[in-house]
Design a protein around this motif. Structure first.
Motif, PDB file in Angstrom:
ATOM      1  N   LEU A 167     -58.020 -20.192  38.746  1.00  0.00           N
ATOM      2  CA  LEU A 167     -59.064 -19.399  38.086  1.00  0.00           C
ATOM      3  C   LEU A 167     -59.960 -18.721  39.122  1.00  0.00           C
ATOM      4  O   LEU A 167     -60.293 -17.541  39.005  1.00  0.00           O
ATOM      5  N   ASP A 221     -53.492 -23.397  29.841  1.00  0.00           N
ATOM      6  CA  ASP A 221     -54.931 -23.191  29.642  1.00  0.00           C
ATOM      7  C   ASP A 221     -55.505 -22.180  30.626  1.00  0.00           C
ATOM      8  O   ASP A 221     -56.397 -21.406  30.276  1.00  0.00           O
ATOM      9  N   VAL A 222     -54.987 -22.182  31.855  1.00  0.00           N
ATOM     10  CA  VAL A 222     -55.444 -21.179  32.825  1.00  0.00           C
ATOM     11  C   VAL A 222     -55.090 -19.782  32.303  1.00  0.00           C
ATOM     12  O   VAL A 222     -55.921 -18.867  32.326  1.00  0.00           O
ATOM     13  N   LYS A 267     -54.542 -18.825  29.170  1.00  0.00           N
ATOM     14  CA  LYS A 267     -55.388 -18.516  28.008  1.00  0.00           C
ATOM     15  C   LYS A 267     -56.740 -18.006  28.465  1.00  0.00           C
ATOM     16  O   LYS A 267     -57.265 -17.025  27.955  1.00  0.00           O
ATOM     17  N   SER A 268     -57.309 -18.688  29.436  1.00  0.00           N
ATOM     18  CA  SER A 268     -58.644 -18.349  29.887  1.00  0.00           C
ATOM     19  C   SER A 268     -58.658 -17.000  30.610  1.00  0.00           C
ATOM     20  O   SER A 268     -59.557 -16.175  30.396  1.00  0.00           O
ATOM     21  N   ALA A 314     -58.373 -14.189  28.124  1.00  0.00           N
ATOM     22  CA  ALA A 314     -59.552 -14.028  27.265  1.00  0.00           C
ATOM     23  C   ALA A 314     -60.702 -13.361  28.018  1.00  0.00           C
ATOM     24  O   ALA A 314     -61.732 -13.045  27.433  1.00  0.00           O
ATOM     25  N   ASP A 315     -60.532 -13.162  29.311  1.00  0.00           N
ATOM     26  CA  ASP A 315     -61.598 -12.624  30.152  1.00  0.00           C
ATOM     27  C   ASP A 315     -61.332 -11.145  30.457  1.00  0.00           C
ATOM     28  O   ASP A 315     -60.296 -10.802  31.006  1.00  0.00           O
ATOM     29  N   LYS A 375     -57.862  -9.930  32.074  1.00  0.00           N
ATOM     30  CA  LYS A 375     -56.879  -9.946  30.975  1.00  0.00           C
ATOM     31  C   LYS A 375     -55.679  -9.017  31.188  1.00  0.00           C
ATOM     32  O   LYS A 375     -54.613  -9.254  30.620  1.00  0.00           O
TER      33      LYS A 375
END
Ligand code: MN
Length: 128
Positions: A40, A64-65, A67-68, A71-72, A76
């Motif tokens: 991240l 999860d990385v 996804k995050s 979402a940014d 993105k």
């Protein structure tokens, strides 16, 4: 476009060495992250043109990385290719659902790997 910058997220030293060698030989700039937190941080600091994401990594897993990052707004649009030894049924689908742009099983086939990296960078180029 100048030298493309690629972030490799990988906790296995052998896999990391192989992928890094292939990419450096092909002339790309390479940055690395050994776990999800570093992934991240590097994604935000370096804003790479492509991320190669091992899904099974410490701290925060690759799903999860991804996804995050997806979402940014800042990250993105960076294409993400999942690179994983996990090839259970549904893994590819799950990787695409969290936002991965491509999926490749390990061990990788060198020619297919190079081709996919080029394809993703080309897509990125036409978008920006
Ligand atoms: Mn791993």
């Amino acid at each position: 476009m100048g030298k493309a910058k690629i972030l490799i997220v990988e906790d296995n030293a052998d896999n990391l060495a192989l992928v890094r060698l292939l990419l450096e030989r092909a002339g790309y700039d390479v940055v690395i992250a050994l776990d999800g937190l570093e992934a991240l941080r590097q994604a935000h600091d370096q804003l790479p043109d492509l991320i190669l994401m091992d899904l099974a990594i410490p701290e925060i897993d690759g799903w999860d990385v991804t996804k995050s990052l997806k979402a940014d707004p800042q990250t993105k649009d960076i294409p993400i290719m999942a690179l994983t030894a996990r090839t259970l049924p549904g893994d590819r689908k799950h990787a695409m659902e969290v936002g991965c742009d491509a999926f490749m099983a390990k061990p990788i086939t060198i020619a297919a790997f190079r081709q996919e990296v080029e394809n993703l960078l080309k897509k990125r180029e036409t978008k920006s």
